[in-house]
Enzyme design. Structure first.
Site, PDB file in Angstrom:
ATOM      1  N   ASP A 214      45.494  45.071  52.007  1.00  0.00           N
ATOM      2  CA  ASP A 214      44.561  44.394  52.907  1.00  0.00           C
ATOM      3  C   ASP A 214      44.949  42.927  53.092  1.00  0.00           C
ATOM      4  OD1 ASP A 214      42.305  43.338  54.167  1.00  0.00           O
ATOM      5  OD2 ASP A 214      40.998  43.583  52.420  1.00  0.00           O
ATOM      6  N   HIS A 387      36.442  40.985  51.457  1.00  0.00           N
ATOM      7  CA  HIS A 387      37.903  40.980  51.436  1.00  0.00           C
ATOM      8  C   HIS A 387      38.415  39.844  50.556  1.00  0.00           C
ATOM      9  CE1 HIS A 387      38.106  43.798  54.878  1.00  0.00           C
ATOM     10  NE2 HIS A 387      37.011  43.162  55.262  1.00  0.00           N
TER      11      HIS A 387
END
Length: 574
Positions: A214, A387
């Protein structure tokens, strides 16, 4: 050398020259059908010989130029063409950009789907909505499960994200593991189960062939703040509110919803839930034990007026300013059960998705005009990302220690920033591959190279139907959005070409009809005069009349108002 020996030598030499060279083993192929150079529509594939593993099947939302388009999903034509290879779809977690394309995938393929408990709960609810549940093969996996196929096997490690049951996925190949992190951050005081660092280290210790990680927050310094910090901020903001509270967040942010419940308990407030997706997540979250609400705390939104204002909390969708979401309808006065009163407080608990800033600001302005006190990101920190920031990403790279690295899940600049971080952790630049959707990486035991691209692209979803990218469609809808539409209705004698009724003009998005009656009457008169002259000069032909109507009306409106709306003739022939 005697004749017999010479003949034997020639035969041996001929046999050696005819012997075929030993074929090299095939590569492990890694590629993305979505999620590279963009935020959303995540879909990744690991392929070896006759087996193919899909990771995630998400959607993304269109920007303002794509009028009339509801969602965008990956082009899945490669998967359809290779359906005999597919072993299953494995889902990292339950956000829309990872599960939103599943109904459209199942319309084309019948494949098993694997996910964590909450993820499969959300997928099941989505498939019920699309009436596809009966043809779905759903499997719930847990962190210690392993699925073994002929050449490949799949297992998992728990990560921390803004939704429970977030997992990294490991695909074991003959050349070593391929690891997909899913969306993650390192939160050492999480609201849910902690990430399994020991399993990550164990996987890294085995010698990872390739890591897909990610990249969303690769430009942000430090570690991502803990969800625990946000929980405290929510409680403090609730304590400062004297009237009703409207709390807007992503429906899928289950950890945040539990924090809201706990803060409401401490402030003695009842909770009303508004928004179809929010109601669905509350139901599934309670069934699985992720959202724990005391009996009697949830109330119907229709009954909020039975309680004092300082005892009411409304949890709703609309934190991104979506026009049809609950909070947007409340802000505009269009919601049937809730209106804004002076003294209400509205809390936005989310970061703006790129492109949504204008819609969010519009909602905030409408809420303030109605008298609400609005709390959003620039005023108080009531949101943190799911995130990982730069230090989170470097920690993952250091734990997994891959031979090859592919940054994923982010716009192009984010992928480049993640590449720089990987180089800082010791991965050489020639072992890092920044790729585009459709690019393939062929990985062997000791080398990797970019291979031939696969079929890829975007598919538009409009009113539940799939459409491939069409320039004319997008251009036409853009014209409708900018210039509006003029509908011309008339009845024609097909034998004589005489106008029996009309033309009558109706407009949408062009001019306000009540104020433009004189203009539209002049347009009708001009069109009738020109078409009547045309009917006197030549025989009636429907196609000619349609073209003439387009030409006459566009010329008239350009002259009168300086705009050329989309003209839609509707001719009834008798």
């Amino acid at each position: 050398m005697n004749e017999e020996a010479s003949k034997t030598a020639k035969t041996t030499k001929t046999a050696k020259t005819q012997r075929r060279p030993k074929s090299s083993p095939p590569p492990v192929r890694i590629f993305a059908l979505g999620g590279l150079g963009e935020i959303g529509k995540n879909m990744y594939v690991v392929e070896y010989r006759n087996e193919l593993i899909i990771i995630d099947a998400g959607l993304k939302f269109p920007d303002s130029r794509l009028s009339g388009i509801d969602y965008i999903i990956p082009d899945m034509s490669y998967l359809v063409a290779n359906k005999h290879k597919i072993k299953g779809l494995f889902i990292t977690h339950g956000h829309e950009d990872h599960i939103g394309a599943i109904p459209f995938l199942l319309r084309q393929l019948q494949i098993p789907i694997y996910g964590g408990p909450l993820t499969i709960g959300l997928v099941r609810a989505k498939l019920e909505e699309y009436r596809l549940l009966g043809q779905a093969e759903l499997h719930v996996f847990h962190e210690d499960d392993r699925y073994v196929f002929q050449h490949l096997s799949v297992h998992f490690f728990r990560t921390t994200h803004s939704i429970p049951d977030a997992f990294g996925i490991v695909v074991d190949t003959p050349y070593g593991p391929v690891v997909h992190t899913g969306d993650f951050k390192f939160d050492f005081t999480p609201e849910d189960k902690p990430a399994d660092l020991s399993k990550m280290a164990s996987v890294g210790g085995e010698g990872v062939l390739a890591l897909l990680a990610d990249s969303t927050n690769s430009e942000r310094e430090g570690f991502t703040p803990s969800e625990r910090k946000v929980g405290n901020a929510i409680l403090e903001s609730f304590k400062q509110c004297e009237g009703r509270i409207l709390f807007a967040t992503f429906a899928s942010n289950v950890h945040r919803l539990q924090q809201v419940v706990e803060a409401a308990m401490q402030c003695d407030r009842k909770i009303a839930v508004i928004g179809r997706s929010m109601e669905k997540v509350f139901t599934i979250g309670q069934e699985l034990g992720y959202i724990r609400v005391p009996d009697g705390m949830l109330i119907d939104v229709k009954h909020i007026d039975r309680y004092e204002d300082n005892r009411v909390l409304i949890v709703c969708t609309g934190s991104q300013g979506e026009p049809n979401a609950a909070l947007s309808r409340i802000a505009s006065g269009a919601h049937r059960s809730v209106q804004i009163y002076p003294g209400d407080s509205v809390i936005f608990s989310s970061s703006p998705i790129p492109g949504n800033e204008q819609n969010i600001n519009r909602s905030i302005d409408m809420l303030m005009r109605a008298g609400a006190h609005v709390i959003y990101g620039s005023i108080i920190d009531i949101h943190t990302s799911g995130h990982g920031n730069r230090e989170d990403l470097k920690l993952m790279l250091s734990i997994i220690r891959p031979k090859y690295f592919i940054p994923i899940h982010g716009e192009y600049r984010m992928l480049l920033a993640h590449r720089s971080l990987a180089m800082q952790t010791g991965i050489s630049e020639d072992r890092i591959f920044v790729m585009n959707v459709g690019d393939t990486l062929s990985v062997y035991r000791n080398r990797a190279k970019k291979g031939r691209s696969v079929s890829s692209g975007e598919v538009f979803i409009s009113n539940g139907e799939m459409r491939t990218y069409e320039d004319e469609l997008v251009e036409e809808r853009g014209e409708l959005a900018r210039e509006g539409i003029v509908i011309v209705v008339m009845t024609i004698d097909a034998e004589t070409g005489q106008i029996l009724a009309g033309p009558d003009i109706v407009t949408r998005g062009f001019v306000y009809m009540q104020d433009a009656r004189p203009l539209l009457r002049r347009a009708e008169t001009t069109l009738k005069r020109n078409l009547s002259r045309q009917g006197e000069r030549q025989e009636y032909n429907r196609s000619d009349w349609v073209r003439s109507t387009h030409r006459i009306m566009r010329r008239f409106f350009m002259k009168e108002v300086g705009r050329a709306p989309h003209i839609m003739p509707s001719i009834l022939e008798v």
